[in-house]
Design a protein around this motif. Sequence first.
Motif, PDB file in Angstrom:
ATOM      1  N   ARG A 143       0.781  -1.257   0.100  1.00  0.00           N
ATOM      2  CA  ARG A 143      -0.123   0.033  -0.077  1.00  0.00           C
ATOM      3  C   ARG A 143       0.995   1.349  -0.113  1.00  0.00           C
ATOM      4  O   ARG A 143       0.265   2.414   0.101  1.00  0.00           O
ATOM      5  N   GLU A 144       2.150   1.164  -0.157  1.00  0.00           N
ATOM      6  CA  GLU A 144       3.063   2.635  -0.119  1.00  0.00           C
ATOM      7  C   GLU A 144       2.408   3.289  -1.315  1.00  0.00           C
ATOM      8  O   GLU A 144       2.425   3.001  -2.424  1.00  0.00           O
ATOM      9  N   ARG A 145       2.654   4.604  -0.788  1.00  0.00           N
ATOM     10  CA  ARG A 145       2.329   5.784  -1.502  1.00  0.00           C
ATOM     11  C   ARG A 145       3.251   6.868  -1.298  1.00  0.00           C
ATOM     12  O   ARG A 145       3.513   7.053  -0.077  1.00  0.00           O
ATOM     13  N   PRO A 146       3.984   7.515  -2.210  1.00  0.00           N
ATOM     14  CA  PRO A 146       4.847   8.630  -1.751  1.00  0.00           C
ATOM     15  C   PRO A 146       4.394   9.776  -1.232  1.00  0.00           C
ATOM     16  O   PRO A 146       3.045  10.022  -1.332  1.00  0.00           O
ATOM     17  N   VAL A 147       5.151  10.251  -0.313  1.00  0.00           N
ATOM     18  CA  VAL A 147       4.290  11.421   0.412  1.00  0.00           C
ATOM     19  C   VAL A 147       5.753  12.628   0.297  1.00  0.00           C
ATOM     20  O   VAL A 147       6.719  12.636   0.392  1.00  0.00           O
ATOM     21  N   GLY A 175       1.199  10.753  -8.656  1.00  0.00           N
ATOM     22  CA  GLY A 175       0.660   9.694  -7.922  1.00  0.00           C
ATOM     23  C   GLY A 175       1.116   9.719  -6.198  1.00  0.00           C
ATOM     24  O   GLY A 175       0.914   9.047  -5.460  1.00  0.00           O
ATOM     25  N   TYR A 176       1.244  11.025  -5.720  1.00  0.00           N
ATOM     26  CA  TYR A 176       1.459  11.347  -4.472  1.00  0.00           C
ATOM     27  C   TYR A 176       0.150  11.121  -3.666  1.00  0.00           C
ATOM     28  O   TYR A 176      -0.839  11.355  -3.944  1.00  0.00           O
ATOM     29  N   GLY A 177       0.331  10.117  -2.510  1.00  0.00           N
ATOM     30  CA  GLY A 177      -0.761  10.118  -1.626  1.00  0.00           C
ATOM     31  C   GLY A 177      -0.767  11.100  -0.462  1.00  0.00           C
ATOM     32  O   GLY A 177      -1.984  11.123   0.158  1.00  0.00           O
ATOM     33  N   SER A 178       0.000  11.945  -0.201  1.00  0.00           N
ATOM     34  CA  SER A 178      -0.124  12.788   0.695  1.00  0.00           C
ATOM     35  C   SER A 178       1.095  14.105   0.601  1.00  0.00           C
ATOM     36  O   SER A 178       1.924  13.723  -0.292  1.00  0.00           O
ATOM     37  N   LEU A 179       0.756  15.050   1.412  1.00  0.00           N
ATOM     38  CA  LEU A 179       1.878  16.127   1.266  1.00  0.00           C
ATOM     39  C   LEU A 179       2.119  16.618   2.650  1.00  0.00           C
ATOM     40  O   LEU A 179       1.231  17.065   3.594  1.00  0.00           O
ATOM     41  N   VAL A 180       3.376  17.016   3.152  1.00  0.00           N
ATOM     42  CA  VAL A 180       3.618  17.711   4.342  1.00  0.00           C
ATOM     43  C   VAL A 180       4.435  19.286   3.853  1.00  0.00           C
ATOM     44  O   VAL A 180       5.299  19.142   3.228  1.00  0.00           O
ATOM     45  N   ILE A 181       3.701  20.211   4.431  1.00  0.00           N
ATOM     46  CA  ILE A 181       4.201  21.582   4.060  1.00  0.00           C
ATOM     47  C   ILE A 181       4.968  22.053   5.225  1.00  0.00           C
ATOM     48  O   ILE A 181       4.606  21.864   6.577  1.00  0.00           O
ATOM     49  N   GLU A 182       6.340  22.518   5.134  1.00  0.00           N
ATOM     50  CA  GLU A 182       7.135  22.876   6.220  1.00  0.00           C
ATOM     51  C   GLU A 182       7.020  24.621   6.050  1.00  0.00           C
ATOM     52  O   GLU A 182       7.481  25.096   5.096  1.00  0.00           O
ATOM     53  N   GLY A 183       6.002  25.049   6.719  1.00  0.00           N
ATOM     54  CA  GLY A 183       5.765  26.492   6.669  1.00  0.00           C
ATOM     55  C   GLY A 183       6.943  27.167   7.378  1.00  0.00           C
ATOM     56  O   GLY A 183       7.509  26.716   8.058  1.00  0.00           O
ATOM     57  N   ALA A 184       6.801  28.429   6.989  1.00  0.00           N
ATOM     58  CA  ALA A 184       7.759  29.524   7.618  1.00  0.00           C
ATOM     59  C   ALA A 184       7.068  29.762   8.993  1.00  0.00           C
ATOM     60  O   ALA A 184       6.114  29.799   9.331  1.00  0.00           O
ATOM     61  N   GLY A 185       8.001  30.028   9.745  1.00  0.00           N
ATOM     62  CA  GLY A 185       7.681  30.504  11.116  1.00  0.00           C
ATOM     63  C   GLY A 185       6.738  29.401  11.823  1.00  0.00           C
ATOM     64  O   GLY A 185       7.409  28.219  11.837  1.00  0.00           O
ATOM     65  N   MET A 233      -6.099  14.847  -0.710  1.00  0.00           N
ATOM     66  CA  MET A 233      -5.179  14.115   0.071  1.00  0.00           C
ATOM     67  C   MET A 233      -4.864  14.528   1.345  1.00  0.00           C
ATOM     68  O   MET A 233      -5.149  15.940   1.622  1.00  0.00           O
ATOM     69  N   PRO A 234      -4.342  13.795   2.414  1.00  0.00           N
ATOM     70  CA  PRO A 234      -4.203  14.440   3.664  1.00  0.00           C
ATOM     71  C   PRO A 234      -2.721  15.414   3.543  1.00  0.00           C
ATOM     72  O   PRO A 234      -1.866  14.968   2.886  1.00  0.00           O
ATOM     73  N   LEU A 274      10.352  16.232   8.275  1.00  0.00           N
ATOM     74  CA  LEU A 274      10.934  14.671   8.049  1.00  0.00           C
ATOM     75  C   LEU A 274      10.119  13.570   8.642  1.00  0.00           C
ATOM     76  O   LEU A 274       9.813  12.570   7.949  1.00  0.00           O
ATOM     77  N   LYS A 275       9.813  13.880   9.703  1.00  0.00           N
ATOM     78  CA  LYS A 275       9.208  12.879  10.714  1.00  0.00           C
ATOM     79  C   LYS A 275       7.878  12.875  10.683  1.00  0.00           C
ATOM     80  O   LYS A 275       7.214  11.439  10.685  1.00  0.00           O
ATOM     81  N   ALA A 276       7.125  14.103  10.359  1.00  0.00           N
ATOM     82  CA  ALA A 276       5.765  14.154   9.788  1.00  0.00           C
ATOM     83  C   ALA A 276       5.485  13.257   8.735  1.00  0.00           C
ATOM     84  O   ALA A 276       4.573  12.458   8.601  1.00  0.00           O
ATOM     85  N   ARG A 277       6.364  13.281   7.758  1.00  0.00           N
ATOM     86  CA  ARG A 277       6.417  12.652   6.383  1.00  0.00           C
ATOM     87  C   ARG A 277       6.473  11.137   6.754  1.00  0.00           C
ATOM     88  O   ARG A 277       5.653  10.293   6.041  1.00  0.00           O
ATOM     89  N   LEU A 278       7.352  10.764   7.624  1.00  0.00           N
ATOM     90  CA  LEU A 278       7.506   9.258   7.583  1.00  0.00           C
ATOM     91  C   LEU A 278       6.165   8.727   8.597  1.00  0.00           C
ATOM     92  O   LEU A 278       5.811   7.800   8.193  1.00  0.00           O
ATOM     93  N   LEU A 279       5.674   9.443   9.555  1.00  0.00           N
ATOM     94  CA  LEU A 279       4.603   8.993   9.892  1.00  0.00           C
ATOM     95  C   LEU A 279       3.378   8.684   9.026  1.00  0.00           C
ATOM     96  O   LEU A 279       2.714   8.039   9.099  1.00  0.00           O
TER      97      LEU A 279
END
Length: 333
Positions: free
Chosen positions: A205-209, A230-240, A259-260, A300-305
Amino acid sequence: MKKRILLVSLGGTITMVKTTSSGLLPKLSADDLLHRSPEIASLADIETWSPAMLPSASLSLAEIINVARGLRDRFAEGYDGAVIVQGTDTLEETAFLLDCLIPETHPVVVTGAMRGSDAPGADGPANIADALRVAADDGSHGRGTLAVFCGEIHAARFVRKIHTVSLSAFQSVGRAAVGAVVEGQVRFHGRTERSPAILSVDLARERPVALFRFAMGEDDRLLRCLPDLGYGSLVIEGAGGGHVSAAMMSAIRELATQMPVVLASRCSSGPVLRNTYTYPGSEVDLLSAGLLHAGELCGLKARLLMALLLMSGCDRGCIEAEFRARAGGAPHD
Protein backbone atom coordinates in the motif's frame (compact mmCIF):
# COMPACT_ATOMS: atom_id res chain seq x y z
CA MET A 1 24.32 -12.97 33.28
CA LYS A 2 25.14 -10.85 30.25
CA LYS A 3 22.28 -9.47 28.18
CA ARG A 4 21.79 -10.92 24.71
CA ILE A 5 22.08 -7.98 22.31
CA LEU A 6 21.80 -7.96 18.52
CA LEU A 7 24.25 -5.64 16.73
CA VAL A 8 22.77 -4.64 13.36
CA SER A 9 24.77 -2.85 10.67
CA LEU A 10 23.17 -0.96 7.79
CA GLY A 11 26.34 0.76 6.57
CA GLY A 12 27.23 4.44 6.84
CA THR A 13 30.38 6.29 7.85
CA ILE A 14 30.85 4.03 10.87
CA THR A 15 31.48 1.15 8.42
CA MET A 16 33.54 3.15 5.92
CA VAL A 17 37.24 2.92 5.09
CA LYS A 18 39.34 4.76 2.55
CA THR A 19 39.56 3.34 -0.94
CA THR A 20 42.44 3.71 -3.36
CA SER A 21 40.90 6.98 -4.54
CA SER A 22 41.04 8.26 -0.92
CA GLY A 23 37.25 8.49 -0.69
CA LEU A 24 35.23 6.70 1.97
CA LEU A 25 33.03 3.73 1.09
CA PRO A 26 31.04 1.35 3.34
CA LYS A 27 33.03 -1.87 3.65
CA LEU A 28 32.69 -3.22 7.21
CA SER A 29 30.00 -5.60 8.42
CA ALA A 30 28.70 -5.81 11.97
CA ASP A 31 31.16 -8.67 12.54
CA ASP A 32 34.03 -6.48 11.32
CA LEU A 33 33.03 -3.67 13.68
CA LEU A 34 32.93 -6.06 16.59
CA HIS A 35 36.31 -7.62 15.77
CA ARG A 36 37.94 -4.19 15.43
CA SER A 37 37.00 -3.35 19.03
CA PRO A 38 37.36 -6.57 21.04
CA GLU A 39 36.70 -4.78 24.34
CA ILE A 40 33.14 -4.11 23.18
CA ALA A 41 32.41 -7.84 23.28
CA SER A 42 32.66 -7.81 27.08
CA LEU A 43 29.64 -5.51 27.40
CA ALA A 44 27.03 -8.11 26.38
CA ASP A 45 26.46 -11.44 24.68
CA ILE A 46 26.55 -9.92 21.19
CA GLU A 47 25.31 -11.46 17.96
CA THR A 48 25.46 -9.67 14.62
CA TRP A 49 23.26 -9.05 11.59
CA SER A 50 24.23 -7.02 8.50
CA PRO A 51 21.15 -6.63 6.28
CA ALA A 52 22.60 -3.68 4.33
CA MET A 53 25.88 -1.90 3.59
CA LEU A 54 24.78 1.48 2.27
CA PRO A 55 25.32 5.18 2.81
CA SER A 56 22.27 6.18 4.81
CA ALA A 57 20.84 8.46 2.11
CA SER A 58 20.27 5.29 0.06
CA LEU A 59 18.29 3.45 2.75
CA SER A 60 14.59 3.08 1.96
CA LEU A 61 11.44 2.93 4.07
CA ALA A 62 11.01 -0.68 2.98
CA GLU A 63 14.46 -1.60 4.31
CA ILE A 64 13.80 -0.04 7.71
CA ILE A 65 10.35 -1.65 7.90
CA ASN A 66 12.00 -5.00 7.22
CA VAL A 67 14.64 -4.31 9.89
CA ALA A 68 11.81 -3.60 12.36
CA ARG A 69 10.20 -6.93 11.48
CA GLY A 70 13.53 -8.69 11.91
CA LEU A 71 14.03 -7.11 15.33
CA ARG A 72 10.58 -8.20 16.48
CA ASP A 73 11.37 -11.75 15.39
CA ARG A 74 14.68 -11.67 17.30
CA PHE A 75 12.99 -10.35 20.43
CA ALA A 76 10.53 -13.24 20.24
CA GLU A 77 13.55 -15.58 20.10
CA GLY A 78 14.94 -14.22 23.35
CA TYR A 79 17.15 -11.25 22.47
CA ASP A 80 17.14 -8.59 25.19
CA GLY A 81 17.79 -5.57 22.99
CA ALA A 82 19.32 -4.30 19.77
CA VAL A 83 21.82 -1.74 18.55
CA ILE A 84 21.52 -0.46 14.99
CA VAL A 85 24.50 1.28 13.39
CA GLN A 86 24.08 3.30 10.22
CA GLY A 87 25.03 6.55 8.55
CA THR A 88 24.19 9.76 10.35
CA ASP A 89 22.49 11.55 7.45
CA THR A 90 19.19 9.72 8.00
CA LEU A 91 19.79 8.35 11.50
CA GLU A 92 16.98 10.45 13.01
CA GLU A 93 14.56 9.05 10.43
CA THR A 94 15.49 5.44 11.11
CA ALA A 95 15.14 6.01 14.86
CA PHE A 96 11.68 7.53 14.43
CA LEU A 97 10.50 4.75 12.11
CA LEU A 98 11.64 2.04 14.51
CA ASP A 99 9.99 3.88 17.39
CA CYS A 100 6.70 3.81 15.46
CA LEU A 101 6.99 0.18 14.38
CA ILE A 102 8.22 -1.78 17.40
CA PRO A 103 5.70 -2.35 20.22
CA GLU A 104 7.97 -4.45 22.41
CA THR A 105 9.55 -2.86 25.47
CA HIS A 106 12.97 -4.19 24.52
CA PRO A 107 15.59 -1.44 24.10
CA VAL A 108 16.36 -0.43 20.52
CA VAL A 109 19.31 1.94 20.17
CA VAL A 110 20.52 3.65 16.99
CA THR A 111 24.01 5.08 16.63
CA GLY A 112 26.68 5.88 14.04
CA ALA A 113 29.85 7.89 13.58
CA MET A 114 31.00 11.15 12.10
CA ARG A 115 34.47 9.86 11.23
CA GLY A 116 35.40 6.86 9.13
CA SER A 117 36.64 3.71 10.79
CA ASP A 118 40.27 4.36 9.81
CA ALA A 119 40.31 8.06 10.73
CA PRO A 120 42.39 9.36 13.65
CA GLY A 121 40.07 9.76 16.60
CA ALA A 122 37.33 7.64 15.00
CA ASP A 123 34.21 7.98 17.15
CA GLY A 124 32.50 4.78 16.04
CA PRO A 125 33.87 2.40 18.71
CA ALA A 126 32.93 4.72 21.59
CA ASN A 127 29.45 5.27 20.19
CA ILE A 128 28.89 1.54 19.72
CA ALA A 129 30.11 0.83 23.25
CA ASP A 130 27.78 3.47 24.71
CA ALA A 131 24.87 2.18 22.62
CA LEU A 132 25.49 -1.38 23.83
CA ARG A 133 25.57 -0.18 27.43
CA VAL A 134 22.23 1.54 26.94
CA ALA A 135 20.69 -1.47 25.17
CA ALA A 136 21.81 -3.74 28.03
CA ASP A 137 20.61 -1.42 30.79
CA ASP A 138 17.39 -2.34 32.62
CA GLY A 139 16.42 1.34 32.74
CA SER A 140 16.12 1.41 28.94
CA HIS A 141 13.09 -0.88 28.88
CA GLY A 142 9.84 0.70 27.73
CA ARG A 143 11.48 3.89 26.48
CA GLY A 144 11.03 3.16 22.79
CA THR A 145 13.83 3.68 20.31
CA LEU A 146 16.75 5.76 21.53
CA ALA A 147 19.62 7.44 19.70
CA VAL A 148 23.00 7.39 21.43
CA PHE A 149 25.72 9.71 20.23
CA CYS A 150 28.74 11.37 21.84
CA GLY A 151 27.74 10.13 25.29
CA GLU A 152 24.18 11.47 25.12
CA ILE A 153 20.90 9.53 24.97
CA HIS A 154 18.05 11.00 22.91
CA ALA A 155 14.41 10.06 22.38
CA ALA A 156 13.67 9.17 18.76
CA ARG A 157 10.83 11.69 18.47
CA PHE A 158 13.03 14.69 19.17
CA VAL A 159 16.56 13.80 18.04
CA ARG A 160 17.89 15.75 15.07
CA LYS A 161 21.20 16.00 13.26
CA ILE A 162 22.16 19.64 13.74
CA HIS A 163 25.73 19.76 12.37
CA THR A 164 27.37 18.35 9.25
CA VAL A 165 30.74 17.36 10.74
CA SER A 166 30.81 17.87 14.53
CA LEU A 167 31.29 14.78 16.69
CA SER A 168 28.35 16.04 18.77
CA ALA A 169 26.14 16.34 15.70
CA PHE A 170 22.90 15.21 17.40
CA GLN A 171 20.63 17.04 19.80
CA SER A 172 17.13 16.66 21.17
CA VAL A 173 15.79 19.80 19.54
CA GLY A 174 13.59 21.77 21.91
CA ARG A 175 14.30 19.27 24.70
CA ALA A 176 17.08 18.08 26.92
CA ALA A 177 18.59 14.69 26.20
CA VAL A 178 16.85 11.95 28.19
CA GLY A 179 20.11 10.62 29.55
CA ALA A 180 23.84 10.15 29.22
CA VAL A 181 26.56 7.53 29.50
CA VAL A 182 29.08 8.74 32.09
CA GLU A 183 32.14 6.72 33.14
CA GLY A 184 30.56 3.69 31.53
CA GLN A 185 27.33 4.07 33.51
CA VAL A 186 23.92 4.73 31.96
CA ARG A 187 22.08 7.61 33.62
CA PHE A 188 18.53 8.56 32.68
CA HIS A 189 16.97 11.83 33.77
CA GLY A 190 13.88 12.07 31.60
CA ARG A 191 11.31 9.98 29.75
CA THR A 192 9.31 10.57 26.58
CA GLU A 193 5.81 9.11 26.54
CA ARG A 194 5.41 6.33 23.99
CA SER A 195 2.53 5.90 21.56
CA PRO A 196 1.22 2.46 20.52
CA ALA A 197 3.15 0.93 17.64
CA ILE A 198 1.75 0.93 14.11
CA LEU A 199 1.37 -2.78 13.41
CA SER A 200 -0.60 -3.06 10.17
CA VAL A 201 1.97 -1.64 7.75
CA ASP A 202 1.71 -3.24 4.31
CA LEU A 203 4.39 -2.30 1.79
CA ALA A 204 1.97 -3.12 -1.03
CA ARG A 205 0.00 0.00 0.00
CA GLU A 206 3.03 2.30 -0.07
CA ARG A 207 2.38 5.70 -1.66
CA PRO A 208 4.86 8.57 -1.85
CA VAL A 209 4.49 11.47 0.55
CA ALA A 210 5.82 14.81 -0.67
CA LEU A 211 7.77 17.16 1.58
CA PHE A 212 7.55 20.79 0.49
CA ARG A 213 9.52 23.55 2.19
CA PHE A 214 8.08 27.01 1.75
CA ALA A 215 10.50 29.71 0.61
CA MET A 216 10.05 33.39 -0.13
CA GLY A 217 8.85 33.85 -3.70
CA GLU A 218 7.92 30.17 -4.14
CA ASP A 219 4.90 29.50 -6.36
CA ASP A 220 2.38 26.65 -6.50
CA ARG A 221 3.50 24.81 -9.66
CA LEU A 222 5.09 21.90 -7.81
CA LEU A 223 2.07 21.51 -5.55
CA ARG A 224 -0.39 21.34 -8.43
CA CYS A 225 1.58 18.47 -10.01
CA LEU A 226 1.41 16.15 -6.99
CA PRO A 227 -1.91 14.32 -7.68
CA ASP A 228 -0.92 13.54 -11.26
CA LEU A 229 2.43 12.20 -10.05
CA GLY A 230 0.74 9.66 -7.77
CA TYR A 231 1.49 11.23 -4.41
CA GLY A 232 -0.74 10.11 -1.57
CA SER A 233 -0.06 12.96 0.83
CA LEU A 234 1.86 16.20 1.35
CA VAL A 235 3.74 17.71 4.28
CA ILE A 236 4.30 21.46 4.10
CA GLU A 237 7.11 23.01 6.12
CA GLY A 238 5.75 26.52 6.54
CA ALA A 239 7.71 29.57 7.59
CA GLY A 240 7.75 30.49 11.26
CA GLY A 241 4.76 29.11 13.13
CA GLY A 242 3.42 27.52 9.94
CA HIS A 243 2.86 30.11 7.21
CA VAL A 244 2.86 30.32 3.41
CA SER A 245 2.16 33.08 0.92
CA ALA A 246 -1.44 34.03 0.18
CA ALA A 247 -0.82 33.15 -3.48
CA MET A 248 -0.33 29.47 -2.60
CA MET A 249 -3.61 29.04 -0.72
CA SER A 250 -5.77 28.17 -3.70
CA ALA A 251 -3.58 25.20 -4.66
CA ILE A 252 -3.25 24.07 -1.03
CA ARG A 253 -7.01 24.20 -0.45
CA GLU A 254 -7.56 22.10 -3.56
CA LEU A 255 -4.91 19.55 -2.52
CA ALA A 256 -6.45 19.22 0.94
CA THR A 257 -9.65 17.95 -0.69
CA GLN A 258 -7.70 15.25 -2.56
CA MET A 259 -5.17 13.98 0.00
CA PRO A 260 -4.09 14.42 3.63
CA VAL A 261 -1.94 17.55 3.95
CA VAL A 262 0.12 18.19 7.08
CA LEU A 263 1.37 21.56 8.30
CA ALA A 264 4.82 21.55 9.92
CA SER A 265 7.36 24.33 10.43
CA ARG A 266 10.69 24.83 8.71
CA CYS A 267 12.06 26.17 12.04
CA SER A 268 14.33 23.81 13.96
CA SER A 269 12.46 24.27 17.25
CA GLY A 270 8.94 24.94 18.41
CA PRO A 271 5.45 23.76 17.47
CA VAL A 272 3.21 24.88 14.66
CA LEU A 273 0.88 27.60 15.91
CA ARG A 274 -2.90 27.17 15.99
CA ASN A 275 -4.69 30.47 16.47
CA THR A 276 -2.32 33.44 16.56
CA TYR A 277 -2.38 34.78 12.99
CA THR A 278 -5.41 35.04 10.72
CA TYR A 279 -4.06 36.60 7.50
CA PRO A 280 -4.25 34.66 4.19
CA GLY A 281 -1.58 31.95 4.34
CA SER A 282 -1.42 31.97 8.14
CA GLU A 283 -1.69 28.90 10.33
CA VAL A 284 -5.37 29.68 11.02
CA ASP A 285 -6.04 29.93 7.27
CA LEU A 286 -4.17 26.68 6.55
CA LEU A 287 -5.75 24.69 9.36
CA SER A 288 -9.20 25.93 8.39
CA ALA A 289 -8.49 24.58 4.90
CA GLY A 290 -8.27 21.11 6.43
CA LEU A 291 -4.54 20.72 7.01
CA LEU A 292 -3.38 18.45 9.84
CA HIS A 293 -1.30 19.92 12.64
CA ALA A 294 2.21 18.43 12.97
CA GLY A 295 2.70 19.68 16.51
CA GLU A 296 6.39 19.46 17.32
CA LEU A 297 7.19 16.88 14.67
CA CYS A 298 9.59 18.22 12.08
CA GLY A 299 8.66 17.83 8.43
CA LEU A 300 10.93 14.79 8.02
CA LYS A 301 9.23 12.85 10.79
CA ALA A 302 5.72 14.03 9.92
CA ARG A 303 6.34 12.65 6.42
CA LEU A 304 7.47 9.28 7.80
CA LEU A 305 4.48 9.04 10.12
CA MET A 306 2.12 9.80 7.25
CA ALA A 307 3.80 7.18 5.05
CA LEU A 308 3.32 4.52 7.71
CA LEU A 309 -0.31 5.48 8.26
CA LEU A 310 -1.05 5.29 4.53
CA MET A 311 0.58 1.87 4.40
CA SER A 312 -1.65 0.87 7.30
CA GLY A 313 -4.81 1.80 5.41
CA CYS A 314 -5.78 4.51 7.88
CA ASP A 315 -8.75 6.72 7.05
CA ARG A 316 -8.85 10.46 7.72
CA GLY A 317 -10.11 10.08 11.28
CA CYS A 318 -7.43 7.55 12.13
CA ILE A 319 -4.70 9.74 10.62
CA GLU A 320 -5.86 12.76 12.64
CA ALA A 321 -5.89 10.71 15.85
CA GLU A 322 -2.40 9.36 15.22
CA PHE A 323 -0.99 12.82 14.63
CA ARG A 324 -2.59 14.09 17.84
CA ALA A 325 -1.08 11.19 19.75
CA ARG A 326 2.43 11.32 18.31
CA ALA A 327 3.13 14.93 17.38
CA GLY A 328 3.66 16.32 20.86
CA GLY A 329 2.76 19.90 21.58
CA ALA A 330 -0.86 19.34 20.58
CA PRO A 331 -3.43 20.08 23.28
CA HIS A 332 -4.90 17.16 25.21
CA ASP A 333 -8.52 16.36 24.51
